[in-house]
Design a protein around this motif. Sequence first.
Motif, PDB file in Angstrom:
ATOM      1  N   GLY A   1      27.190  64.649 -20.307  1.00  0.00           N
ATOM      2  CA  GLY A   1      28.304  64.932 -19.191  1.00  0.00           C
ATOM      3  C   GLY A   1      28.706  66.159 -18.976  1.00  0.00           C
ATOM      4  N   THR A   2      30.029  66.696 -18.276  1.00  0.00           N
ATOM      5  CA  THR A   2      30.199  67.701 -18.126  1.00  0.00           C
ATOM      6  C   THR A   2      31.562  67.837 -17.406  1.00  0.00           C
ATOM      7  N   THR A   3      32.290  68.824 -17.593  1.00  0.00           N
ATOM      8  CA  THR A   3      33.702  69.231 -17.002  1.00  0.00           C
ATOM      9  C   THR A   3      33.377  69.881 -15.703  1.00  0.00           C
ATOM     10  N   VAL A   4      34.077  69.754 -14.740  1.00  0.00           N
ATOM     11  CA  VAL A   4      33.965  70.432 -13.432  1.00  0.00           C
ATOM     12  C   VAL A   4      35.587  71.063 -12.978  1.00  0.00           C
ATOM     13  N   CYS A   5      35.409  72.165 -12.843  1.00  0.00           N
ATOM     14  CA  CYS A   5      36.711  72.768 -11.973  1.00  0.00           C
ATOM     15  C   CYS A   5      36.098  73.665 -11.022  1.00  0.00           C
ATOM     16  N   ALA A   6      36.810  73.429  -9.687  1.00  0.00           N
ATOM     17  CA  ALA A   6      36.223  73.737  -8.490  1.00  0.00           C
ATOM     18  C   ALA A   6      37.396  74.088  -7.411  1.00  0.00           C
ATOM     19  N   ILE A   7      37.181  75.259  -6.818  1.00  0.00           N
ATOM     20  CA  ILE A   7      37.980  75.681  -5.598  1.00  0.00           C
ATOM     21  C   ILE A   7      37.380  75.872  -4.470  1.00  0.00           C
ATOM     22  N   ILE A   8      37.585  75.106  -3.413  1.00  0.00           N
ATOM     23  CA  ILE A   8      37.124  75.464  -1.949  1.00  0.00           C
ATOM     24  C   ILE A   8      38.320  76.576  -1.235  1.00  0.00           C
ATOM     25  N   MET A   9      38.249  77.388  -0.737  1.00  0.00           N
ATOM     26  CA  MET A   9      38.959  78.286  -0.211  1.00  0.00           C
ATOM     27  C   MET A   9      39.018  77.789   1.470  1.00  0.00           C
TER      28      MET A   9
ATOM     29  N   GLY B   1      28.683  71.723 -19.670  1.00  0.00           N
ATOM     30  CA  GLY B   1      28.117  70.434 -20.066  1.00  0.00           C
ATOM     31  C   GLY B   1      28.252  70.225 -21.246  1.00  0.00           C
ATOM     32  N   MET B   2      28.161  68.873 -21.700  1.00  0.00           N
ATOM     33  CA  MET B   2      28.005  68.195 -23.023  1.00  0.00           C
ATOM     34  C   MET B   2      27.202  67.127 -23.112  1.00  0.00           C
ATOM     35  N   GLY B   3      26.533  67.103 -24.567  1.00  0.00           N
ATOM     36  CA  GLY B   3      25.460  65.907 -24.894  1.00  0.00           C
ATOM     37  C   GLY B   3      24.582  66.369 -25.501  1.00  0.00           C
ATOM     38  N   GLY B   4      24.926  67.434 -26.328  1.00  0.00           N
ATOM     39  CA  GLY B   4      23.494  68.078 -27.229  1.00  0.00           C
ATOM     40  C   GLY B   4      22.916  68.871 -26.430  1.00  0.00           C
ATOM     41  N   HIS B   5      21.860  69.340 -27.323  1.00  0.00           N
ATOM     42  CA  HIS B   5      20.914  70.146 -27.093  1.00  0.00           C
ATOM     43  C   HIS B   5      19.817  69.957 -25.602  1.00  0.00           C
ATOM     44  N   ALA B   6      19.871  68.626 -25.438  1.00  0.00           N
ATOM     45  CA  ALA B   6      18.829  68.175 -24.411  1.00  0.00           C
ATOM     46  C   ALA B   6      19.609  67.406 -23.197  1.00  0.00           C
ATOM     47  N   GLY B   7      21.091  67.496 -23.165  1.00  0.00           N
ATOM     48  CA  GLY B   7      21.729  66.880 -22.190  1.00  0.00           C
ATOM     49  C   GLY B   7      22.750  67.833 -21.575  1.00  0.00           C
ATOM     50  N   GLY B   8      23.518  68.644 -21.991  1.00  0.00           N
ATOM     51  CA  GLY B   8      24.588  69.355 -21.572  1.00  0.00           C
ATOM     52  C   GLY B   8      24.087  70.147 -20.440  1.00  0.00           C
ATOM     53  N   ASP B   9      22.973  70.893 -20.529  1.00  0.00           N
ATOM     54  CA  ASP B   9      22.724  71.901 -19.529  1.00  0.00           C
ATOM     55  C   ASP B   9      22.049  71.197 -18.313  1.00  0.00           C
ATOM     56  N   VAL B  10      21.577  69.832 -18.461  1.00  0.00           N
ATOM     57  CA  VAL B  10      21.246  69.168 -17.381  1.00  0.00           C
ATOM     58  C   VAL B  10      22.411  68.522 -16.611  1.00  0.00           C
ATOM     59  N   ALA B  11      23.410  68.365 -17.412  1.00  0.00           N
ATOM     60  CA  ALA B  11      24.591  67.757 -16.518  1.00  0.00           C
ATOM     61  C   ALA B  11      25.265  68.641 -15.801  1.00  0.00           C
TER      62      ALA B  11
END
Length: 411
Positions: free
Chosen positions: A96-104, A36-46
Amino acid sequence: MVFQGSSAALSHTGKVRSNNQDSGYAGSNLFVVADGMGGHAGGDVASSLAIARIEGLDQPYESTADAQRALQKTITAAAGDLIDTVKKRPELAGMGTTVCAIIMVDEYAVIGHIGDSRIYLYRDDALTQITTDHTFVQRLVDSGRITPEEARYHPRRSVLMRVLGDMDDSPEIDTFVMPTRAGDRWLLCSDGLSGVVDDVHTAKTLALGLAPGRTADILLKLALDAGAPDNVTIVIADVGGQHPVMSGTPTIVGAASNPEGVEVPAARPGRVSWLHPARQAANEPTHFEPAAEYLEEVIEEDRRRARNRRIGWITGLVVVLVLIAAAIFGAYQWTQSRYFIGTNGTNVVIFRGIPQNLGPIPLSSPYEDTGLPLVALPQFEQEVVQDTIASDSLKDAERIVDQLRQNVGSE
């Protein structure tokens, strides 16, 4: 088919950050890391919202095409969740947030990716980065402007050009399918790991063949030993292998492990050691700059930096050469303040300088031919003069010559 293998997930605040904005998920068929990104109050939520939306994909699929479509659609829907959340909570704008994901899916890995969190594959004793960072410096690398090593320390290394955020309801997401096989080790991580632990040490750790949980612990320790200036999240999925198959409740770590995505307990305050100045790549907050104007502006800035760096090198070289020349000149001037007694083969001569050469350059020259024949001196003193007699000054040299004159014919 349910994934056959074992997995582990962990997340750590690191030594500098006050809260954890990363989230990770390891389930039956699905594995995800979100930074997550967006500072103390946003990245964790994203990152929490992204995991909450994507975890619904943890199920068997009839085909890789079905899984790929579902992954694309769901990550896009997560962007909509961020937008809706910001409408209700305007103070979170810009998160905002990055995402990397794998579905097997059977013998395949269906991959979705946006941002700079990475997916690696360790196979046949080789580590390969599967995803391409959506960052400004990666564009510079792709265009040949800088090397991958330079990208690690570039001042704009934290600038993302693509991210799952609250400003775009149709983000550009990379999705693709890769075959996988028994023995493969898949690593998903935030840049809190990849920014401070190089591929060589990551590969050595994966090569140990330890269980996913133990392997993740070692990778985390490497990040902490390097200063861990950012949150560190690691998800490892082994295909087949000797370790027990993990089943049951999925593992959710980081901000997403709390229902509302609030901050997790902070690590003890720390600082990045000056012994690791080159490993502070993850210490600057990640931020999103999608505008083309920004890209051109920073490219021009990079050119200016390159020019300034060249000017700096040239200036430094000139300064060093001047200092060397000054030192040589000073040393030569010192030699010319010295005197010694020697011979020109016939007479006793007072020389100015020292009786050595600097390569082909003599460091002495005749100062005064005394007119005293060398053969007039006793044999012993002839040999002493031929070997040269040091003096403290010109006056001292003249005194020595006077003593030699007194010994003429004394043998």
